[in-house]
Scaffold this active site. Structure first.
Site: not given
Ligand SMILES: Cc1cc2nc3c(=O)[nH]c(=O)nc-3n(C[C@H](O)[C@H](O)[C@H](O)COP(=O)(O)O)c2cc1C
Length: 352
Positions: A24, A26, A78, A108, A209, A233
């Site tokens: 997820p 944002a 989420q 977050c 990660g 990413r």
């Protein structure tokens, strides 16, 4: 023996066909991103966090409302918030909208979120975190999952303390991004901590990660015993990374493929967010798609300066003759859309 990346696993009764979960993010994980991730080999996709504050206030700064489709499934939505009752209500809406999993954000690190007592702050307030998970798990039949950071401060081991308690409270799976909230995205994800969490709980753990390649995914699965890896990413403007991790693709995509995927993404995003919002939203994606040595740098700058998306498309097609044919094939293969609008706002706040 590490698990096979292209093998299925389960979160309770939800079968997930590969060990790759699309993160997820944002401001990134719009429906077009999730659908694309599924096409390239992600077994599970997750919406960016949606704010249950929108339920009680209606004054959230939003990018729009969440749209989900049947062909995205299995799909996690989420939610973030600090009030157990409001979170439970949001979870029921997620269930009604047809998602397969409700994921709760305890990761977050962005101040606008943490100052409301939501996101990563909850790692330091385990009683409230447990009450939230309990309330959410009681309110829906769907499995409830939790995504965490390691804690607030560098070196924190809060996730190891709170994780088992969240499972007791009803969490059916935990995702760990083993950086502190303070670290944001600096340093590296410490997956030794993920391995410790795996030992402590009897539900599947997802390792998030710095998973950027098939090689790294294999190492993380092997070293941690996690059920799956999450990719964030590395997949921004780069679905081919998901294909490589899945073992389906090798090497860089041809220019016409890059342009075809980008234009498909642009058109789907316009459908989702409307032309005006999509125009600004898409700018960051140009660099992500066209970088990595795929196109000369000034080309991206040129696109960002263009006024309208029609002009951007025109320049893209001019730069990659043949992309039109690839796009026609991609569009022809897409399933019929069957979308449901979920009345929860996509937050304008980034981060996790
Ligand atoms: C732009 C951006 C937005 C993010 N938004 C969220 C989010 O809404 N919810 C969440 O749980 N994590 C969020 N994250 C964290 C990612 O899901 C992931 O855990 C993190 O980026 C580490 O994985 P990576 O190294 O594969 O990127 C976000 C990360 C980025 C870069």
């Amino acid at each position: 023996m590490a698990v096979q990346i292209e093998s299925s696993w389960r979160i309770r009764d939800i079968e997930i066909p590969t060990r790759i979960v699309l993160a997820p993010m944002a401001g990134v994980s719009v429906q077009a991103f999730r659908r694309q991730g599924r096409r390239f080999g992600a077994g599970l996709v997750c919406s960016e966090m949606v704010s249950c504050a929108g339920l009680s206030h209606g004054n959230e700064r939003t990018l729009g409302y969440l749209r989900i489709g049947r062909d995205e499934r299995p799909l996690a939505v989420q939610i973030f918030g600090a009030e157990p009752g409001v979170m439970a209500e949001a979870a029921r809406m997620v269930e009604d909208a047809g998602a397969d999993l409700v994921d709760v954000n305890f990761g977050c690190p962005v101040r606008k979120v943490t100052k409301t007592g939501a996101g990563a702050t909850l790692l330091e307030d385990p009683d409230r975190a447990c009450r939230i998970v309990e309330a959410v798990a009681e309110s829906v039949d769907l499995p409830v999952t939790v995504k965490m950071r390691r804690g607030l401060a560098d070196g924190s081991r809060a996730a190891l303390e709170v994780g088992p308690r969240l499972v007791e409270a009803g969490a059916a799976s935990l995702t760990l991004h083993p950086r502190s909230a303070k670290q944001m995205y600096t340093g590296t994800a410490d997956h030794a901590l993920t391995a410790e969490l795996v030992e402590l709980v009897d539900v599947p753990v997802v390792a998030s990660g710095d998973v950027v390649s098939r090689e790294r995914a294999g190492e993380v699965l092997q070293e941690t015993g996690a059920a799956a890896v999450m990719v964030g990413r590395a997949a921004q403007g780069n679905p081919w990374a998901i294909g490589e991790i899945a073992g389906r693709l090798d090497g860089q995509p041809a220019r016409e493929e890059v342009v075809a995927e980008l234009v498909l993404f642009m058109r789907a995003t316009v459908d989702e967010l409307g032309e005006q919002r999509a125009t600004g939203f898409l700018k960051k994606f140009y660099g992500w798609y066209l970088g990595r040595g795929r196109f000369p740098k000034p080309f991206k700058q040129e696109l960002v300066r263009l006024e309208g998306l029609a002009d951007v498309e025109e320049r893209l097609f001019a730069a990659a003759p043949g992309a039109g044919d690839v796009l026609a094939r991609l569009e022809g293969d897409l399933p019929e859309e069957d979308d449901v609008l979920l009345d929860l706002p996509i937050s304008a706040y980034g981060g996790g």
